[in-house]
Motif scaffolding. Structure first.
Motif, mmCIF file in Angstrom:
data_model
loop_
_atom_site.group_PDB
_atom_site.id
_atom_site.type_symbol
_atom_site.label_atom_id
_atom_site.label_comp_id
_atom_site.label_asym_id
_atom_site.label_seq_id
_atom_site.Cartn_x
_atom_site.Cartn_y
_atom_site.Cartn_z
ATOM 1 N N VAL A 54 0.838 -1.199 0.000
ATOM 2 C CA VAL A 54 0.000 0.000 0.000
ATOM 3 C C VAL A 54 0.881 1.260 0.000
ATOM 4 N N HIS A 55 2.145 1.120 0.386
ATOM 5 C CA HIS A 55 3.068 2.259 0.426
ATOM 6 C C HIS A 55 3.764 2.493 -0.918
ATOM 7 N N PHE A 56 3.515 1.624 -1.883
ATOM 8 C CA PHE A 56 4.098 1.783 -3.218
ATOM 9 C C PHE A 56 3.478 2.998 -3.909
ATOM 10 N N ASN A 57 4.322 3.871 -4.421
ATOM 11 C CA ASN A 57 3.877 5.062 -5.149
ATOM 12 C C ASN A 57 4.266 4.891 -6.619
ATOM 13 N N PRO A 58 3.307 4.580 -7.483
ATOM 14 C CA PRO A 58 3.612 4.318 -8.894
ATOM 15 C C PRO A 58 4.253 5.486 -9.628
ATOM 16 N N THR A 59 4.098 6.702 -9.111
ATOM 17 C CA THR A 59 4.651 7.860 -9.827
ATOM 18 C C THR A 59 6.150 8.029 -9.626
ATOM 19 N N CYS A 60 6.702 7.428 -8.577
ATOM 20 C CA CYS A 60 8.135 7.627 -8.349
ATOM 21 C C CYS A 60 8.878 6.396 -7.856
ATOM 22 N N ASP A 61 8.183 5.358 -7.434
ATOM 23 C CA ASP A 61 8.861 4.165 -6.923
ATOM 24 C C ASP A 61 9.092 3.160 -8.038
ATOM 25 N N THR A 62 10.164 2.393 -7.879
ATOM 26 C CA THR A 62 10.398 1.245 -8.735
ATOM 27 C C THR A 62 9.609 0.094 -8.139
ATOM 28 N N HIS A 63 9.011 -0.697 -9.002
ATOM 29 C CA HIS A 63 8.205 -1.815 -8.491
ATOM 30 C C HIS A 63 9.058 -2.682 -7.578
ATOM 31 N N PRO A 64 8.553 -3.015 -6.387
ATOM 32 C CA PRO A 64 9.300 -3.869 -5.461
ATOM 33 C C PRO A 64 9.595 -5.228 -6.081
ATOM 34 N N GLU A 65 10.712 -5.787 -5.728
ATOM 35 C CA GLU A 65 11.143 -7.067 -6.294
ATOM 36 C C GLU A 65 10.463 -8.261 -5.626
ATOM 37 N N ASN A 66 9.658 -8.022 -4.582
ATOM 38 C CA ASN A 66 9.140 -9.128 -3.785
ATOM 39 C C ASN A 66 7.828 -9.720 -4.298
ATOM 40 N N GLY A 67 7.486 -9.481 -5.510
ATOM 41 C CA GLY A 67 6.233 -10.076 -5.982
ATOM 42 C C GLY A 67 5.993 -9.855 -7.451
ATOM 43 N N THR A 68 5.090 -10.641 -7.960
ATOM 44 C CA THR A 68 4.705 -10.540 -9.351
ATOM 45 C C THR A 68 3.624 -9.487 -9.507
ATOM 46 N N VAL A 69 3.627 -8.821 -10.628
ATOM 47 C CA VAL A 69 2.549 -7.886 -10.929
ATOM 48 C C VAL A 69 1.421 -8.685 -11.571
ATOM 49 N N VAL A 70 0.247 -8.579 -10.989
ATOM 50 C CA VAL A 70 -0.923 -9.311 -11.463
ATOM 51 C C VAL A 70 -1.496 -8.607 -12.691
ATOM 52 N N SER A 71 -1.782 -9.370 -13.712
ATOM 53 C CA SER A 71 -2.424 -8.843 -14.916
ATOM 54 C C SER A 71 -3.909 -8.660 -14.627
ATOM 55 N N VAL A 72 -4.416 -7.431 -14.823
ATOM 56 C CA VAL A 72 -5.809 -7.120 -14.491
ATOM 57 C C VAL A 72 -6.548 -6.663 -15.743
ATOM 58 N N GLY A 73 -7.697 -7.262 -15.989
ATOM 59 C CA GLY A 73 -8.544 -6.862 -17.107
ATOM 60 C C GLY A 73 -9.908 -6.425 -16.607
ATOM 61 N N LEU A 74 -10.641 -5.766 -17.457
ATOM 62 C CA LEU A 74 -11.984 -5.301 -17.133
ATOM 63 C C LEU A 74 -12.993 -6.279 -17.715
ATOM 64 N N ASP A 75 -13.963 -6.697 -16.903
ATOM 65 C CA ASP A 75 -14.990 -7.623 -17.381
ATOM 66 C C ASP A 75 -15.727 -7.001 -18.566
ATOM 67 N N SER A 76 -16.210 -7.841 -19.450
ATOM 68 C CA SER A 76 -16.938 -7.361 -20.630
ATOM 69 C C SER A 76 -18.420 -7.130 -20.328
ATOM 70 N N GLN A 77 -18.886 -7.596 -19.162
ATOM 71 C CA GLN A 77 -20.288 -7.424 -18.775
ATOM 72 C C GLN A 77 -20.364 -6.879 -17.357
ATOM 73 N N SER A 78 -21.436 -6.187 -17.064
ATOM 74 C CA SER A 78 -21.640 -5.678 -15.707
ATOM 75 C C SER A 78 -22.067 -6.815 -14.778
ATOM 76 N N THR A 79 -21.862 -6.592 -13.486
ATOM 77 C CA THR A 79 -22.304 -7.525 -12.454
ATOM 78 C C THR A 79 -23.332 -6.816 -11.595
ATOM 79 N N PRO A 80 -24.572 -7.292 -11.586
ATOM 80 C CA PRO A 80 -25.594 -6.635 -10.768
ATOM 81 C C PRO A 80 -25.244 -6.697 -9.284
ATOM 82 N N SER A 81 -25.397 -5.591 -8.572
ATOM 83 C CA SER A 81 -25.170 -5.569 -7.134
ATOM 84 C C SER A 81 -26.300 -6.312 -6.442
ATOM 85 N N SER A 82 -25.931 -7.107 -5.444
ATOM 86 C CA SER A 82 -26.926 -7.885 -4.709
ATOM 87 C C SER A 82 -26.348 -8.268 -3.358
ATOM 88 N N ILE A 83 -27.121 -8.993 -2.591
ATOM 89 C CA ILE A 83 -26.613 -9.499 -1.315
ATOM 90 C C ILE A 83 -25.409 -10.403 -1.539
#
Length: 197
Positions: A54-83
């Motif tokens: 959470v302390h990583f600042n993308p504007t000035c920090d180099t990505h930490p070496e302790n983990g993989t960067v997860v590939s994130v995509g946007l769903d093609s359909q909406s998900t209705p909010s529910s319980i």
């Protein structure tokens, strides 16, 4: 069932299932008819602070070496909010379908969900999310229908992330290359990047 009885049941299952000092997770399920089940599973312990990213600042920090960067995509359909999006549940069809649409089968990739009311980002399929905006991590408001996860709540309480109270996190404001903070109670915080929109 009283809190004391539930706590006793959980402690008994921990004692039966894991060795002293072993890291574990406890899963409590409550069936519609009122039956409670407690499952305890050993997990890989954290080797460092699970919230340090959470302390990583993308504007000035180099990505930490302790983990993989997860590939994130946007769903093609909406998900209705529910319980079923606002509470932790075993009814995960909407999450499974989003992962299937995106061709995601491992935790090395994630899919962002958005609601069908106003296309606001809610969460990802196995994580809460926050986006780095204007010098801070911004997480969707619970008004979007997202799951108010425990790590998300802790990050908010510690003022390490802010809740989006101005509706900034619409699916149309997400851009390829943008950093995403992913969090859940088992994996802690991970860094992701939007690769597909």
């Amino acid at each position: 069932m009283s809190y004391g009885t539930l706590k006793k049941l959980c402690l008994e299952m921990v004692k039966k299932t894991v060795e002293p000092g072993e890291a574990f997770k406890v899963r409590i399920t409550l069936a519609e008819e009122g039956t409670v089940e407690v499952m305890v599973t050993a997990v890989v312990p954290f080797s460092a602070d699970p919230t340090e990213l959470v302390h990583f600042n993308p504007t000035c920090d180099t990505h930490p070496e302790n983990g993989t960067v997860v590939s994130v995509g946007l769903d093609s359909q909406s998900t209705p909010s529910s319980i079923f999006t606002r509470t932790k549940t075993t009814q995960r069809v909407h999450y499974d379908e989003a992962r299937k649409r995106a061709g995601v089968s491992s935790s090395a990739s994630e899919v962002l969900l958005f609601n069908d009311d106003d296309s606001m980002i809610t969460e990802a399929t196995i994580s809460n999310v926050a986006f780095y905006r204007a010098g801070r991590w911004l997480t969707p408001s619970t008004s979007t229908g997202c799951l108010p996860g425990v790590v998300r709540r802790w990050l908010l309480d510690k003022k390490l992330v802010d809740e989006d109270d101005k509706n900034e996190l619409n699916k149309d404001t997400i851009s390829v290359g943008e950093w995403v903070l992913l969090s859940n109670g088992v994996q802690g915080c991970r860094l992701g990047r939007i690769t597909v929109k």
